[in-house]
Every structure is written in C-alpha cells, then in structure tokens.
Design a protein around this motif. Structure first.
Motif, PDB file in Angstrom:
ATOM      1  N   ALA A   1       0.831  -1.209   0.000  1.00  0.00           N
ATOM      2  CA  ALA A   1       0.000   0.000   0.000  1.00  0.00           C
ATOM      3  C   ALA A   1       0.863   1.255   0.000  1.00  0.00           C
ATOM      4  O   ALA A   1       0.565   2.233  -0.693  1.00  0.00           O
ATOM      5  CB  ALA A   1      -0.926  -0.001   1.215  1.00  0.00           C
ATOM      6  N   SER A   2       1.943   1.228   0.780  1.00  0.00           N
ATOM      7  CA  SER A   2       2.836   2.387   0.832  1.00  0.00           C
ATOM      8  C   SER A   2       3.381   2.719  -0.547  1.00  0.00           C
ATOM      9  O   SER A   2       3.405   3.891  -0.957  1.00  0.00           O
ATOM     10  CB  SER A   2       3.989   2.108   1.802  1.00  0.00           C
ATOM     11  OG  SER A   2       4.917   3.168   1.792  1.00  0.00           O
ATOM     12  N   GLU A   3       3.798   1.707  -1.285  1.00  0.00           N
ATOM     13  CA  GLU A   3       4.345   1.931  -2.624  1.00  0.00           C
ATOM     14  C   GLU A   3       3.262   2.374  -3.611  1.00  0.00           C
ATOM     15  O   GLU A   3       3.491   3.255  -4.451  1.00  0.00           O
ATOM     16  CB  GLU A   3       5.030   0.659  -3.128  1.00  0.00           C
ATOM     17  CG  GLU A   3       6.323   0.331  -2.413  1.00  0.00           C
ATOM     18  CD  GLU A   3       7.333   1.469  -2.531  1.00  0.00           C
ATOM     19  OE1 GLU A   3       7.578   1.935  -3.653  1.00  0.00           O
ATOM     20  OE2 GLU A   3       7.858   1.902  -1.483  1.00  0.00           O
ATOM     21  N   HIS A   4       2.089   1.772  -3.523  1.00  0.00           N
ATOM     22  CA  HIS A   4       1.010   2.165  -4.434  1.00  0.00           C
ATOM     23  C   HIS A   4       0.594   3.622  -4.190  1.00  0.00           C
ATOM     24  O   HIS A   4       0.313   4.368  -5.140  1.00  0.00           O
ATOM     25  CB  HIS A   4      -0.196   1.236  -4.263  1.00  0.00           C
ATOM     26  CG  HIS A   4      -0.092  -0.033  -5.046  1.00  0.00           C
ATOM     27  ND1 HIS A   4      -0.301  -1.277  -4.519  1.00  0.00           N
ATOM     28  CD2 HIS A   4       0.229  -0.244  -6.351  1.00  0.00           C
ATOM     29  CE1 HIS A   4      -0.131  -2.208  -5.438  1.00  0.00           C
ATOM     30  NE2 HIS A   4       0.196  -1.598  -6.573  1.00  0.00           N
ATOM     31  N   TRP A   5       0.560   4.044  -2.921  1.00  0.00           N
ATOM     32  CA  TRP A   5       0.176   5.423  -2.631  1.00  0.00           C
ATOM     33  C   TRP A   5       1.245   6.412  -3.095  1.00  0.00           C
ATOM     34  O   TRP A   5       0.926   7.522  -3.519  1.00  0.00           O
ATOM     35  CB  TRP A   5      -0.111   5.615  -1.148  1.00  0.00           C
ATOM     36  CG  TRP A   5      -1.454   5.112  -0.712  1.00  0.00           C
ATOM     37  CD1 TRP A   5      -1.725   4.110   0.178  1.00  0.00           C
ATOM     38  CD2 TRP A   5      -2.740   5.594  -1.164  1.00  0.00           C
ATOM     39  NE1 TRP A   5      -3.086   3.941   0.296  1.00  0.00           N
ATOM     40  CE2 TRP A   5      -3.723   4.834  -0.509  1.00  0.00           C
ATOM     41  CE3 TRP A   5      -3.128   6.588  -2.068  1.00  0.00           C
ATOM     42  CZ2 TRP A   5      -5.090   5.041  -0.709  1.00  0.00           C
ATOM     43  CZ3 TRP A   5      -4.479   6.789  -2.276  1.00  0.00           C
ATOM     44  CH2 TRP A   5      -5.447   6.035  -1.608  1.00  0.00           C
ATOM     45  N   ILE A   6       2.514   6.007  -3.041  1.00  0.00           N
ATOM     46  CA  ILE A   6       3.566   6.857  -3.597  1.00  0.00           C
ATOM     47  C   ILE A   6       3.344   7.029  -5.102  1.00  0.00           C
ATOM     48  O   ILE A   6       3.498   8.133  -5.651  1.00  0.00           O
ATOM     49  CB  ILE A   6       4.962   6.239  -3.345  1.00  0.00           C
ATOM     50  CG1 ILE A   6       5.327   6.298  -1.857  1.00  0.00           C
ATOM     51  CG2 ILE A   6       6.036   6.957  -4.174  1.00  0.00           C
ATOM     52  CD1 ILE A   6       5.525   7.686  -1.300  1.00  0.00           C
TER      53      ILE A   6
END
Length: 329
Positions: A92-97
């Motif tokens: 999720a952290s990478e997708h939100w970035i």
C-alpha cells in the motif's frame, strides 16, 4: 416395350442420391459466396484494428496505482496474520507513492496515505521509526530527483528548520540518540537538496525562532486541525506539509493545474512562515519533461511520507482526517 411403370421402377433406385448431390453443390456455392463477400471493400473497412480494444481498456498509471492501493487496503482489512498485514502495508505504501506521483491533484492524498501505511508497517514489524525515516530517501535518490530549484529550496528550508527544532527539543529534554540522529538526517537532507542547484542562493537560516518550542516543549495544539499533539510530532508533520505545499505550488505554477482534489489543497496547509516561503519560491519548472516530473514527485512523496510517518510515531494523531483536512479558519 418398356412401360411407364418400368421407367419409374428403373429410376427409383437413383432418387436417394439426388438430395446429397444438391447439398454438396449448395455448400460449395455458399463457400464461394462467403469467401467472395469476406474480401469485399465494405467488410474490409469494418475489420478489427489490432490493439485498439486493448488500448481503449488499458488503465493509466494513476488508475493502476489507485486500484492497487484500494486492493491493499482490502487485503489489510481481511488479513488473518501479521505477515499478511505487513505485506499489505508495504504494498500500500508503494502504491500510494505512485498515486502521488502519477495522479493529478493527489500528491497530498498519496503521500499522506503512504505515511499511514508506513506507520502501520513499523508497528507490525516493530521497527524503529527513526531508522525508517533515515533510510527512506538515500542521498543518490536526491541527486537524481530532478527537483526544480524552487522545489529543492523550499524542501531544504523545511528540512533545516525541522533539524533545528528537533535539536532544541533534544537539548531541553536531555539529548536522545534517536532525536539527534533524526536532527542530523534533516540537516543532511537539506544540504543534499541545496547542492542540487549550486547556482541558487542557500535558503537555510540555520537558526530559527524558539519561542513556541520553549513555551510548549512537550505538547502543542496543531493549528491546522486543532488537535493536541506532541511538539516533536508537530515539527515532523509541519515539515511534511511544507513539502506538500512546495510541490503543489510549483506544479500549479508550471502547469496551471486547477482540477486538483480538495485533499491536496487541505493537506498542504501549514504554518504561515512555510506558506510564505513556498509561495515566494514558486518558480516555474515547465522545462522538466513528464518522466522527470514523475521522478521528482516520487522522491518528494517519499520524503513527505517519511516525515509524516515519523510524526505519527512521535505522537501526532495517526488517522486520515488528521492529515487530510482543511485548515481551520
């Protein structure tokens, strides 16, 4: 002499073969008609263009990232083990970035939600938020970030101010190795950003007003949300907001972007000092191509997420309404 009846009897055995022959002939004629009609100009014009359907249904990078983030949230909500929650948070952290970098008007939403995912990950895995913050953006990422001079200057000022503030709090409450490492990280990042554009004047002031820090060394009220938070958490969140504002101001200046969502505008609100600084350094970065712009937004989003996640770890309220909310009037 052959009678009429004899003629009928002689012809009778051959009748069953006539329908078969007619069927074969009819089938052959139909095949010829089909082949001929398939080569007609009218039907050629209606022939399927290879790849058109795929292009019309292909998702944009923004849509892929946003859908990925939603899928990760669902996976986190239904996870039955810490390993599954950890994987969902990291993804999720990478997708939100990617949302912050690829979706117009969603820089704040993407970077702040990435911070929430990073904070959840640190809690699940028991890692140090200070170490995570320091490792979030390596120096070589800054060197190849393609941040414009105005963006780099605004972020450098915010980072230098944060380094000073954390250092003052550490000195007042008794030096903490984690706090001093965090302070040094802020200052080192500021130096790397200033080095990106040596021809630009150094925006860092090195020493800043301490009245608020001395008056509220432990807790303070967030001017944006009205929520009570730790002073160190407030410093980190103000830094994250200043970065959001720096990226939003320069993007609006260069692209005349007027269709951004409310989340970006709300989360970019910060103290009046960072607002005036960001506004005064909003030089155009229109010479940057699309690929370089995405790279710059990606690096800035990682710094923002790192600082906001550290704010959560230090006591700033860790929920969406606290970081994606309009400024109080």
């Amino acid at each position: 002499m052959q009678t009429v009846w004899d003629s009928i009897q002689l012809a009778a055995p051959h009748r069953p073969h006539r329908p078969i022959a007619r069927g074969v002939i009819a089938g052959f004629v139909g095949l010829v008609v089909l082949v001929t009609s398939s080569c007609s100009p009218a039907d050629s014009a209606l022939a399927r263009v290879e790849g058109r359907a795929e292009q019309e249904t292909e998702l944009s990078p923004c849509e892929v990232a946003y859908q990925g983030a939603q899928h990760d949230q669902a996976a986190f909500d239904t996870a039955i083990s810490s390993v599954q929650r950890s994987q969902a948070s990291r993804s999720a952290s990478e997708h939100w970035i990617a949302v912050a970098a690829n979706c117009t008007g969603r820089f704040a939403e993407g970077s702040m939600n990435s911070a929430l995912a990073l904070y959840a990950l640190s809690r699940i895995e028991g890692t140090s938020p200070f170490s995570d913050a320091i490792a979030a953006v390596p120096s070589d990422a800054i060197a190849g970030s393609h941040l414009s001079s105005s963006e780099a200057s605004a972020i450098a000022l915010a980072e230098d101010r944060a380094g000073f503030g954390i250092e003052v709090l550490a000195a007042r409450s008794g030096a903490s190795s984690d706090s001093l490492r965090l302070s040094d990280n802020h200052k080192a990042l500021a130096q790397s950003l200033v080095s990106l554009h040596p021809e630009t004047s150094d925006p860092r002031e090195k020493v800043y007003a301490v009245q608020q820090l001395l008056a509220h060394p432990a807790t303070i009220t967030d001017s944006v949300t009205g929520l009570s938070t730790t002073t160190s958490g407030q410093i980190e969140m103000d830094t994250a907001r200043a970065i959001v504002e720096a990226m939003t101001v320069t993007k609006s200046s260069s692209e005349n972007d007027t269709d951004g969502d409310d989340a970006s505008a709300s989360a970019s609100s910060s103290s009046s000092s960072s607002t005036s600084t960001s506004t005064s350094t909003s030089a155009s970065s229109s010479n940057r191509n699309a690929e370089d712009s995405i790279q710059a937004l990606t690096v800035a989003a990682r710094i923002t997420a790192s600082r906001a996640a550290t704010a959560f770890a230090l006591g700033f309220p860790a929920f969406r309404a606290a970081v994606l909310t309009p400024a109080r009037s």
